[in-house]
Design a protein around this motif. Structure first.
Motif, PDB file in Angstrom:
ATOM      1  N   LYS A  43       0.864  -1.174   0.000  1.00  0.00           N
ATOM      2  CA  LYS A  43       0.000   0.000   0.000  1.00  0.00           C
ATOM      3  C   LYS A  43       0.900   1.223   0.000  1.00  0.00           C
ATOM      4  O   LYS A  43       1.633   1.466   0.947  1.00  0.00           O
ATOM      5  N   LEU A  44       0.823   1.972  -1.100  1.00  0.00           N
ATOM      6  CA  LEU A  44       1.685   3.131  -1.280  1.00  0.00           C
ATOM      7  C   LEU A  44       0.858   4.406  -1.270  1.00  0.00           C
ATOM      8  O   LEU A  44      -0.294   4.413  -1.704  1.00  0.00           O
ATOM      9  N   ALA A  45       1.456   5.480  -0.798  1.00  0.00           N
ATOM     10  CA  ALA A  45       0.860   6.804  -0.879  1.00  0.00           C
ATOM     11  C   ALA A  45       1.843   7.684  -1.644  1.00  0.00           C
ATOM     12  O   ALA A  45       3.039   7.678  -1.354  1.00  0.00           O
ATOM     13  N   ILE A  46       1.312   8.411  -2.635  1.00  0.00           N
ATOM     14  CA  ILE A  46       2.146   9.320  -3.407  1.00  0.00           C
ATOM     15  C   ILE A  46       1.654  10.732  -3.127  1.00  0.00           C
ATOM     16  O   ILE A  46       0.503  11.065  -3.393  1.00  0.00           O
ATOM     17  N   LYS A  47       2.511  11.534  -2.548  1.00  0.00           N
ATOM     18  CA  LYS A  47       2.157  12.896  -2.175  1.00  0.00           C
ATOM     19  C   LYS A  47       2.108  13.776  -3.422  1.00  0.00           C
ATOM     20  O   LYS A  47       2.983  13.712  -4.272  1.00  0.00           O
ATOM     21  N   TYR A  48       1.045  14.581  -3.499  1.00  0.00           N
ATOM     22  CA  TYR A  48       0.860  15.486  -4.628  1.00  0.00           C
ATOM     23  C   TYR A  48       1.130  16.905  -4.171  1.00  0.00           C
ATOM     24  O   TYR A  48       0.662  17.297  -3.118  1.00  0.00           O
ATOM     25  N   ASN A  55       5.672   3.950   1.614  1.00  0.00           N
ATOM     26  CA  ASN A  55       5.116   2.615   1.765  1.00  0.00           C
ATOM     27  C   ASN A  55       4.346   2.598   3.074  1.00  0.00           C
ATOM     28  O   ASN A  55       4.933   2.715   4.143  1.00  0.00           O
ATOM     29  N   GLN A  56       3.032   2.492   3.005  1.00  0.00           N
ATOM     30  CA  GLN A  56       2.209   2.534   4.208  1.00  0.00           C
ATOM     31  C   GLN A  56       2.397   1.300   5.079  1.00  0.00           C
ATOM     32  O   GLN A  56       2.192   1.362   6.285  1.00  0.00           O
ATOM     33  N   ASN A  57       2.793   0.175   4.485  1.00  0.00           N
ATOM     34  CA  ASN A  57       3.036  -1.044   5.262  1.00  0.00           C
ATOM     35  C   ASN A  57       4.360  -0.976   5.997  1.00  0.00           C
ATOM     36  O   ASN A  57       4.508  -1.536   7.077  1.00  0.00           O
ATOM     37  N   ASN A  58       5.341  -0.327   5.382  1.00  0.00           N
ATOM     38  CA  ASN A  58       6.687  -0.248   5.939  1.00  0.00           C
ATOM     39  C   ASN A  58       7.284   1.123   5.607  1.00  0.00           C
ATOM     40  O   ASN A  58       7.986   1.268   4.615  1.00  0.00           O
ATOM     41  N   PRO A  59       6.993   2.142   6.437  1.00  0.00           N
ATOM     42  CA  PRO A  59       7.420   3.512   6.131  1.00  0.00           C
ATOM     43  C   PRO A  59       8.933   3.691   5.968  1.00  0.00           C
ATOM     44  O   PRO A  59       9.372   4.634   5.328  1.00  0.00           O
ATOM     45  N   GLU A  60       9.718   2.789   6.513  1.00  0.00           N
ATOM     46  CA  GLU A  60      11.177   2.902   6.410  1.00  0.00           C
ATOM     47  C   GLU A  60      11.704   2.429   5.063  1.00  0.00           C
ATOM     48  O   GLU A  60      12.827   2.726   4.688  1.00  0.00           O
ATOM     49  N   GLU A  61      10.904   1.687   4.326  1.00  0.00           N
ATOM     50  CA  GLU A  61      11.342   1.093   3.058  1.00  0.00           C
ATOM     51  C   GLU A  61      11.314   2.120   1.926  1.00  0.00           C
ATOM     52  O   GLU A  61      10.342   2.836   1.737  1.00  0.00           O
ATOM     53  N   ASP A  62      12.405   2.198   1.178  1.00  0.00           N
ATOM     54  CA  ASP A  62      12.463   3.064   0.005  1.00  0.00           C
ATOM     55  C   ASP A  62      11.815   2.349  -1.176  1.00  0.00           C
ATOM     56  O   ASP A  62      11.987   1.145  -1.359  1.00  0.00           O
TER      57      ASP A  62
END
Length: 94
Positions: A43-48, A55-62
């Protein structure tokens, strides 16, 4: 592989599109200033409009740059999605 130039182009197109257009053409939901995308179980969020990926599941992951390019291009594709309410096989894709 170096995706820097491709990322720059995709990001420019993303920033030129409105959130309404992105939602209409990609069919992904918008939450505030973010496009919410499910991609290969993530689950990804892309800021506009910055195009920053989270990465909403793992915020530390690039998120790899190649993946970002693929998703950004998909989000700004100008063809409307068609739903036919029928399943087809991969082989039947145009």
């Amino acid at each position: 592989m170096d995706y820097t130039a491709a990322h720059k182009i995709a990001l420019e197109k993303f920033q030129q599109a409105s959130l309404k257009e992105i939602e209409e053409y990609s069919r992904y939901p918008i939450h505030g200033d973010q496009v919410l995308v499910e991609f290969i179980g993530q689950k990804l969020a892309i800021k506009y409009p910055t195009g920053e990926f989270y990465n909403q599941n793992n915020p530390e992951e690039d998120i790899p740059l190649g993946t970002q390019v693929l998703i950004l291009h998909y989000l700004v594709n100008r063809s409307s999605a068609m739903e036919l309410d029928e399943l087809i096989s991969y082989k039947e894709l145009p």
